[in-house]
Design a protein around this motif. Structure first.
Motif, mmCIF file in Angstrom:
data_model
loop_
_atom_site.group_PDB
_atom_site.id
_atom_site.type_symbol
_atom_site.label_atom_id
_atom_site.label_comp_id
_atom_site.label_asym_id
_atom_site.label_seq_id
_atom_site.Cartn_x
_atom_site.Cartn_y
_atom_site.Cartn_z
ATOM 1 N N CYS A 180 0.553 -1.374 -0.332
ATOM 2 C CA CYS A 180 0.020 0.105 -0.120
ATOM 3 C C CYS A 180 0.916 1.354 0.371
ATOM 4 N N THR A 239 -1.806 -4.049 -5.933
ATOM 5 C CA THR A 239 -3.144 -3.684 -5.635
ATOM 6 C C THR A 239 -3.420 -5.349 -5.359
ATOM 7 N N ARG A 280 -5.311 -7.499 -2.817
ATOM 8 C CA ARG A 280 -6.626 -8.580 -2.885
ATOM 9 C C ARG A 280 -6.406 -10.042 -2.255
ATOM 10 N N VAL A 302 -5.199 -10.738 0.874
ATOM 11 C CA VAL A 302 -6.324 -10.483 2.172
ATOM 12 C C VAL A 302 -7.310 -11.563 2.086
ATOM 13 N N VAL A 362 -11.391 -6.229 1.043
ATOM 14 C CA VAL A 362 -10.495 -5.333 0.580
ATOM 15 C C VAL A 362 -11.371 -4.877 -0.931
ATOM 16 N N TRP A 370 -11.501 -0.362 -2.661
ATOM 17 C CA TRP A 370 -10.691 0.976 -2.435
ATOM 18 C C TRP A 370 -11.488 2.505 -2.809
ATOM 19 N N CYS A 404 -7.557 2.717 0.832
ATOM 20 C CA CYS A 404 -7.612 1.152 0.844
ATOM 21 C C CYS A 404 -8.010 0.376 2.439
ATOM 22 N N LYS A 405 -9.409 0.386 2.223
ATOM 23 C CA LYS A 405 -10.148 -0.262 3.401
ATOM 24 C C LYS A 405 -9.745 -2.151 3.929
ATOM 25 N N LEU A 406 -9.703 -1.960 4.903
ATOM 26 C CA LEU A 406 -9.015 -4.049 5.207
ATOM 27 C C LEU A 406 -10.015 -4.315 6.094
#
Length: 375
Positions: free
Chosen positions: A117, A175, A179, A182, A189, A191, A201-203
């Motif tokens: 990231c 990315t 992905r 995760v 995940v 974006w 970026c939200k995980l």
């Protein structure tokens, strides 16, 4: 297998889009148009195959990592400072979590995700990054925000699938790695981005609420610490682990370091050969597949070298692996990864290392005897 489930989910989404497009085309060309009928039939077959794959994958057990959020927080603070210096970028770190909570994540995988990231943000021209942890009711949320160039809607829809980046220079592999990792951890995940303002970026990672599972993990950590403080054949030994799965490498690294080993990890077979030459590991743990080849191909190369052939090699497998196929492997032992029994694994590795030491002593004595007799 969580990685496979994530891929199945993504394909299902694409098929849903294909269905919608086919409906629109049928309204324009007519439902009886031969190409419309052919496309509809193809989509229906794909859905059936996907359902079958989903059913098969759900029967395969997979060990997921489990770590205390506070332990991750403790290990991460100084790493963030190092990354800030390494990438020459300002990083604001927010983690106000003070509660014991267990999450399907480990430090190794999280480091890899954070590095990707940060590198993506740097390449997008970002000068500042915010790394923020939030504890929700059912999951841990990690937001990584940057003030880089951002992405338009077309690029944002393709992110995470290995497509070319917005500037046309990259291939979106960073990315795609995020992905994949995760999803392998059982997380999700997504974006969001605005051109010229930046990207977020939200995980999300699942929290473990089963007290029995948590207590079992605490017991394992405690037993590993006891083993580490005792004198064993594993203590200080270099163990190389090779697998295409970063999640599995993280689990092995946590376990092996916990029992006193010096763990080296690698995802590529070619790179692993260089590591054997450079580090001379005392034992090698291998998965079925590497990023660039199968472990069966790799073992043929390793076993052809007399100096490498003497290193004990252990293959770890899952319940889905074909037992007959394993007869092709030239290895000293096999570990069932689906039932990750820490005590049994420790005993197997310790036994192999003791055996290696005994053989080395015999070879040394034979060599000394030959020297004396020849003199």
């Amino acid at each position: 297998m969580e990685n496979l489930k994530g891929i199945i989910h993504d394909i299902a989404n694409k098929l849903a889009i294909s269905k919608a497009i086919n409906r629109n085309l049928s309204n324009l060309l007519g439902k009886d148009h031969k190409d419309i009928i052919r496309l509809k039939s193809s989509i229906e077959e794909s859905v059936k195959l996907l359902s079958l794959l989903k059913e098969k994958s759900s029967t395969v057990k997979r060990k997921l990592p489990l770590e205390n959020i506070l332990t991750i927080k403790e290990n991460e603070f100084f790493k963030i400072q190092s990354l800030s210096s390494l990438y020459d970028i300002e990083i604001e770190y927010r983690n106000d979590i003070e509660t014991d909570a267990w999450v399907n994540l480990n430090s190794y995988s999280n480091d890899r995700i954070l590095c990707n990231c940060i590198e993506n943000a740097k390449n997008a021209g970002a000068t500042r990054i915010l790394i923020e942890y939030k504890l929700k009711e059912s999951h841990l949320q990690l937001n990584i925000k940057d003030n880089g160039a951002g992405m338009n809607r077309d690029v944002l829809e393709r992110i995470g699938f290995g497509y070319t980046s917005q500037d046309g220079e990259g291939h979106g592999q960073g990315t795609q790695v995020i992905r994949s990792m995760v999803q392998e951890l059982g997380g999700s995940v997504e974006w969001s981005s605005i051109e010229d303002l930046g990207t977020c970026c939200k995980l999300k990672y699942k929290l473990e609420n089963d007290l029995e599972v948590i207590n079992q993990r605490i017991k394992i950590i405690s037993e590993s610490e006891k083993i580490n403080h005792s004198s064993t054949a594993i203590s200080g030994k270099k163990i190389l682990v090779v697998s295409k799965s970063p999640m599995e490498l993280g689990i092995w690294k946590d376990f092996l370091n916990g029992i006193g080993a010096n763990t080296i990890t690698c995802e590529y077979g070619d790179a692993a050969l260089n590591l054997i030459y450079r580090d001379s590991p005392h034992c090698i743990l291998i998965g079925k597949e590497f990023k660039d080849m199968s472990s069966l191909e790799w073992l043929k190369i390793v076993n052809s070298e007399s100096s490498y052939n003497k290193i004990p090699k252990i293959l770890y497998i899952t319940e889905s692996d074909d037992i007959e196929e394993l007869n092709k492997y030239q290895i000293e032992d096999i570990i069932n990864y689906s039932h990750f029994d820490d005590k049994k694994i420790f005993e197997k590795i310790e036994c192999l290392l003791k055996k290696k030491k005994s053989n080395s002593e015999i070879e040394s004595q034979d060599y000394q005897f030959k020297e004396l007799t020849s003199a």
